[in-house]
Design an enzyme around this catalytic site. Structure first.
Site, PDB file in Angstrom:
ATOM      1  N   GLU A  36       0.810  -1.223   0.000  1.00 33.68           N
ATOM      2  CA  GLU A  36       0.000   0.000   0.000  1.00 33.68           C
ATOM      3  C   GLU A  36       0.849   1.281   0.000  1.00 33.68           C
ATOM      4  OE1 GLU A  36      -3.979  -1.553   2.372  1.00 33.68           O
ATOM      5  OE2 GLU A  36      -2.420  -0.523   3.500  1.00 33.68           O
ATOM      6  N   GLU A  84      -5.987  -7.951  -0.191  1.00 38.63           N
ATOM      7  CA  GLU A  84      -6.557  -7.645   1.131  1.00 38.63           C
ATOM      8  C   GLU A  84      -8.011  -7.239   0.953  1.00 38.63           C
ATOM      9  OE1 GLU A  84      -4.748  -4.959   3.935  1.00 38.63           O
ATOM     10  OE2 GLU A  84      -2.724  -5.550   3.322  1.00 38.63           O
TER      11      GLU A  84
END
Length: 489
Positions: free
Chosen positions: A194, A388
């Site tokens: 991320e 995720e």
């Protein structure tokens, strides 16, 4: 013409996702050095009344205080859920569910305790050998993140993290050690978790102590640090292709799909700009160059990213093989005075009236996942990976050791349905790993009581408990989803 794909493809990588700093524990064993996540102190949200009492950021003053008076604080990421000693038990449970892949990360500080050593720590390398060998025993493909919200704290103290270009060769050395060591055991890699979360927490994403930088230059430092990570990622891709040509290396963002609050053109424009800032990170890594829209953004915000000769060639040569995303929620945006500050933020203060909220006030939007996948695939035309997605909730353990989490089943079912629709829309989707497949320490709040897993871990927010593992109702449900390749939901 491409044929219509009506279901999940053969070989789809079903599994679950974790991070070293949230599960391993054993922070001072096996030669491991201290990492940035080891200094994320627990702040009780129930005492403060703040649901999201984030422990993301650490200042230089807090770091000094934590080091001087460690006994006065709790650092839950230091103990995790003791995966370091229980990995065989946990991976056996993943195998029982039928996992095709297990996403985990390697702790940089377990391989190079300070990041500055000439040679890696053999005990750390041997630990991951055992983890990967256990995965292989059950036919589970590891999906390995090289940098997941942690780095040696020594690099923060010496260089203020990724604010310094000095970290690029250190990461390159780390990457090459991993690739040479595990080239026969790991095919799928992600360089940075991320990376766009640098816009939310420089300490978490880039190891930067914000109080040591000029507040007027925070955005510039954010993008300069990101530039250094882009280069490190591209060099890692280059190294992987030299050392293990069959490997697949991806980039990853927290996908934040922004909707305009109204049909007013100004709101629509703001939503477009917000989505551009989100896409900026995979634009650089998947296309190999800075997108043209950032030139105006940098000029409007007085941002000057220092580039050296050869940087652009490195980025062009180090394009990733796939784009991975985390997806938890969508956002709503509008043209307002603080719009530029909110763009790229993890959570929006504007709530979507058409969506229900989780216990942590996160909007639940499965269709937003389909929209995101369609947009990303249209943009890059390379494989995507949802690595995720999950629901944080307070689970109750019954007296007979059961956890009835139908709310989690409902959440994941709806997102799997939308992934299937996206595949039907033509998206090339590699796999799906739910976050976190076993209960772990929360990234943002360092809580244990915000649970995501199919497996309940008996431990409270302060680290007390037997650590016994219990299968939740969702465990057997997900097992059937995998066995049917997403047909039985």
């Amino acid at each position: 013409m491409k044929e219509l794909q009506t279901g999940f493809p053969k070989g789809f990588l079903w599994g679950g996702a974790t991070a070293a700093n949230q599960i391993e524990g054993a922070y001072n064993e096996g030669g491991k050095g201290m990492s940035t996540s080891d200094y994320a102190a627990y702040k009780d949200p129930y005492a403060t009344g703040k649901v999201d009492n984030f422990t993301f950021n650490v200042t230089s003053k807090e770091l000094a205080e934590y080091k001087e008076n460690e006994a006065n604080y709790l650092f839950p990421k230091r103990w995790g859920i003791d995966f370091y000693h229980r990995y065989e038990e946990d991976i056996a449970l993943f195998a029982e569910m039928g996992f095709k892949t297990f996403r985990l990360s390697i702790s940089w500080a377990r391989i190079f305790p300070t990041g500055l050593e000439a040679e890696p720590n053999e005990e750390g390398l041997a630990f991951y050998d055992k983890v990967f060998d256990t995965c292989a025993k059950y036919g589970i493909e590891p999906l390995v993140t090289m940098s997941h919200y942690e780095m040696p704290i020594a690099l923060t103290e010496k260089y203020n993290g990724w604010a310094s270009r000095e970290l690029i060769p250190l990461f390159d050395k780390y990457a090459r050690v991993l690739f040479n060591r595990y080239k026969s055991k790991v095919t799928y890699w992600i360089t940075f978790n991320e990376m766009n979360m640098n816009l939310n927490s420089l300490y978490t994403g880039a190891g930067i102590l914000e109080d040591l930088i000029d507040p007027e230059k925070k955005l510039e430092v954010t993008y300069q640090a990101s530039h250094h990570q882009f280069l490190a990622s591209a060099l890692a891709v280059k190294a992987a292709r030299e050392i293990m040509p069959e490997a697949k290396v991806g980039c990853m963002i927290n996908q934040i799909e922004s909707y305009a609050l109204t049909t007013k053109p100004e709101d629509q424009l703001q939503a477009l700009k917000s989505n551009q800032l989100n896409m900026f990170y995979p634009d650089v890594q998947a296309r190999g160059e800075y997108p043209s829209y950032m030139a105006r953004y940098f000029a409007d915000n007085n941002i000057h990213v220092a580039m050296e000769e050869g940087d652009e060639e490195i980025l062009k040569a180090g394009k990733v093989d796939y784009v991975a995303i985390s997806y938890y929620m969508s956002h709503v945006t509008e043209a307002r005075e603080d719009a530029s500050e909110l763009a790229g933020s993890f959570d929006s203060p504007i709530k979507n009236e058409h969506l229900e909220l989780s216990q942590w006030d996160w909007p639940i939007d499965p269709i937003g996942l389909r929209i995101s996948l369609m947009k990303l695939y249209d943009r890059y035309e390379i494989p995507l990976f949802v690595c995720e997605n999950g629901l944080g909730a307070k689970d109750e353990l019954t007296e007979d050791g059961k956890i009835h989490d139908e709310y989690r089943i409902d959440y994941i079912r709806k997102h799997v349905e939308q992934m299937k629709e996206a595949i039907k829309d033509g998206v090339d989707l590699m796999g799906y790993t739910t976050w976190g497949c076993i209960d772990l320490i929360s990234c943002g709040t360092s809580q244990m009581s915000k649970r995501y897993g199919f497996i309940y871990v008996d431990q409270d927010d302060k680290g007390q408990g037997s650590l016994t593992r219990y299968r939740k109702d969702s465990f057997n449900w997900y097992k059937e989803v995998i066995a049917s390749n997403g047909e039985v939901l």
